[in-house]
Scaffold this motif. Structure first.
Motif, PDB file in Angstrom:
ATOM      1  N   LEU A 235       5.093  -4.572  13.038  1.00  0.00           N
ATOM      2  CA  LEU A 235       6.376  -4.873  12.409  1.00  0.00           C
ATOM      3  C   LEU A 235       6.744  -6.336  12.589  1.00  0.00           C
TER       4      LEU A 235
ATOM      5  N   ALA B 141      10.258  -6.786   5.239  1.00  0.00           N
ATOM      6  CA  ALA B 141      11.521  -6.447   5.883  1.00  0.00           C
ATOM      7  C   ALA B 141      11.678  -4.928   5.940  1.00  0.00           C
ATOM      8  N   ILE B 142      12.120  -4.419   7.092  1.00  0.00           N
ATOM      9  CA  ILE B 142      12.336  -2.977   7.217  1.00  0.00           C
ATOM     10  C   ILE B 142      13.599  -2.600   6.451  1.00  0.00           C
TER      11      ILE B 142
ATOM     12  N   THR C   7      19.534  -2.466   7.394  1.00  0.00           N
ATOM     13  CA  THR C   7      18.519  -1.441   7.636  1.00  0.00           C
ATOM     14  C   THR C   7      19.187  -0.122   8.012  1.00  0.00           C
TER      15      THR C   7
ATOM     16  N   SER D  87       4.510   0.328   4.039  1.00  0.00           N
ATOM     17  CA  SER D  87       5.119   1.405   4.820  1.00  0.00           C
ATOM     18  C   SER D  87       4.159   1.809   5.930  1.00  0.00           C
TER      19      SER D  87
ATOM     20  N   VAL E  60       4.848  -4.853   6.955  1.00  0.00           N
ATOM     21  CA  VAL E  60       5.540  -4.094   5.906  1.00  0.00           C
ATOM     22  C   VAL E  60       6.693  -4.894   5.308  1.00  0.00           C
TER      23      VAL E  60
ATOM     24  N   GLY F 129       9.197  -0.476   4.273  1.00  0.00           N
ATOM     25  CA  GLY F 129       9.482  -1.899   4.177  1.00  0.00           C
ATOM     26  C   GLY F 129       9.326  -2.416   2.772  1.00  0.00           C
ATOM     27  N   THR F 130       9.655  -3.672   2.586  1.00  0.00           N
ATOM     28  CA  THR F 130       9.593  -4.279   1.256  1.00  0.00           C
ATOM     29  C   THR F 130       8.165  -4.541   0.796  1.00  0.00           C
TER      30      THR F 130
END
Length: 420
Positions: A140, A147-148, A302, A327, A145, A323-324
């Motif tokens: 992360l 931004a969450i 988030t 995943s 992924v 995420g953007t």
């Protein structure tokens, strides 16, 4: 270099941590304090603790000149504050079983004692320390992924584990311990904040005690499983739950050792005849929830949907991170990383040590925490412990807000705290 540890609370958790510490060969057990003579003697004998270092109370230990470098406080939830404050004032590094304390003002006293006396305080949020969690955190933080955006997280407590600990056991009644969310899932709230790295802004929560109630007692059921005519058809039969562990060394300390010191078939049977673990789950003594959902909105937007439920197999947590740019799906054993750009999936097998239960050290999480704590005490590098006082009380505040929401049906706004 080896450090000396004192154990305050020689029950299942205190004994487990003592064994894990000794197994590292970098720590020795120097003192044991517990009001129960049998537990005190058993643990002290196991580690050859001299008679003069076996104490009937934490007060007796604290009254001595400092006997160890660090202390493990594994007393019941409502008996954490005073010993932690006393040992902090005497300069001990402290490993404190979670939760810190049931009430906010008690937890604040613990934090103040650690900070004011400049001692290392580590709270047993063991989930942070596993290779699985550390790998996930690295992915992360590296932006795998993007931004969450949101997280879906499940804690599968397990039907028999819930019956053991939260219906028949020490955490069945909130006034005697703490809320189910604090007792069991402060781990999860802490872990989620650790992954996201920002404070929670708003909380809502729903849940209750759906099943383990007198009105759900099967027709013909009696007060105890040992003489119940419908016991064989009850999924929550104490006989059915515990007979599967007889003769299994892995489960002698937990859950069988919680019932009785005599973990033979006859010893367990007697415990079920006489003790609380043989009582029907539908008596109505328990009042903590058996299911709960918590919705969290973090600074930056988030969102997290967290579910805790008794009605599962006992297993590792299940997590889906959206995420953007990709995943991640994780089950405590394996991480599956989906990259949107390449539309490929990478599978990372972490192969945890053991299963998700306390019997197996929560899949190696307990051992990883002990390793980090001993290393921090040995080297003086407190950054090796990520679940310190400020991080831990931050996640506890989220739990208390969730309980306020569940009780009132409101969305609770949190004042932004220091990022975890």
């Amino acid at each position: 270099m080896s450090i000396k540890l004192a154990i305050v609370g020689a029950g299942a958790r205190g004994a487990a941590y003592a064994r894990l510490a000794a197994a590292t060969t970098r720590a020795t057990i120097a003192a044991v304090a517990d009001p129960d003579p049998a537990r005190r003697i058993a643990l002290a004998d196991e580690f050859d603790v001299p008679a003069e270092r076996r104490f009937a109370s934490w007060e007796d230990l604290a009254a001595q000149p400092r006997l160890a470098d660090a202390v493990i406080v594994a007393t019941p939830d409502r008996a954490h504050v005073e010993p932690v404050v006393a040992f902090a004032e005497r300069g001990y590094a402290i490993l404190l079983e979670k939760p810190m304390a049931p009430l906010p003002e008690q937890a604040e006293r613990i934090v103040a004692a650690a900070v004011d006396n400049d001692v290392l305080l580590a709270v047993c949020h063991v989930l942070r320390y596993t290779p699985y969690s550390r790998t996930l955190k690295r992915l992360l933080d590296a932006g795998r992924v993007g931004a969450i955006v949101s997280i879906d997280h499940l804690e599968p407590v397990g039907w028999w584990h819930h019956a053991h600990s939260y219906v028949r056991g020490n955490w069945a009644v909130e006034a005697e311990s703490s809320s189910m969310l604090l007792a069991k899932s402060c781990h999860d709230i802490d872990w989620l904040g650790h992954l996201i790295g920002r404070p929670v802004r708003r909380v809502s929560s729903f849940g209750g005690l759906a099943h383990f109630r007198p009105e759900n007692r099967p027709a013909g059921a009696t007060e105890r499983c040992v003489d119940c005519p419908v016991e064989r058809s009850c999924a929550y039969s104490a006989i059915r739950i515990y007979e599967r562990f007889l003769g299994d060394p892995v489960h002698e300390a937990w859950p069988l050792g919680v019932l009785t010191d005599d973990v033979s078939a006859d010893g367990v049977r007697k415990a079920l005849e006489d003790g609380p673990y043989g009582v029907c789950v539908y008596t109505g003594r328990n009042d903590v929830v058996d299911h709960q959902v918590v919705n969290l909105e973090y600074e930056g937007g988030t969102t997290v949907a967290f579910t805790m439920t008794a009605f599962t197999a006992l297993d590792f947590r299940k997590t889906r991170i959206f995420g953007t740019l990709g995943s991640i799906e994780g089950d405590g054993r394996t991480l599956r990383v989906h990259d949107f750009l390449t539309d490929t999936v990478e599978t990372i097998d972490l192969d945890p040590d053991g299963d998700a239960s306390a019997a197996d050290g929560h899949g190696g999480a307990d051992a990883a925490l002990i390793e980090a704590f001993i290393a921090a005490v040995t080297t003086g590098d407190r950054s090796l412990v990520t679940s310190g006082p400020e991080e831990s009380i931050s996640s506890h505040r989220v739990v208390w807000a969730a309980e306020q929401s569940r009780a009132t049906g409101s969305v609770v706004e949190l004042i932004p705290a220091n990022p975890v």
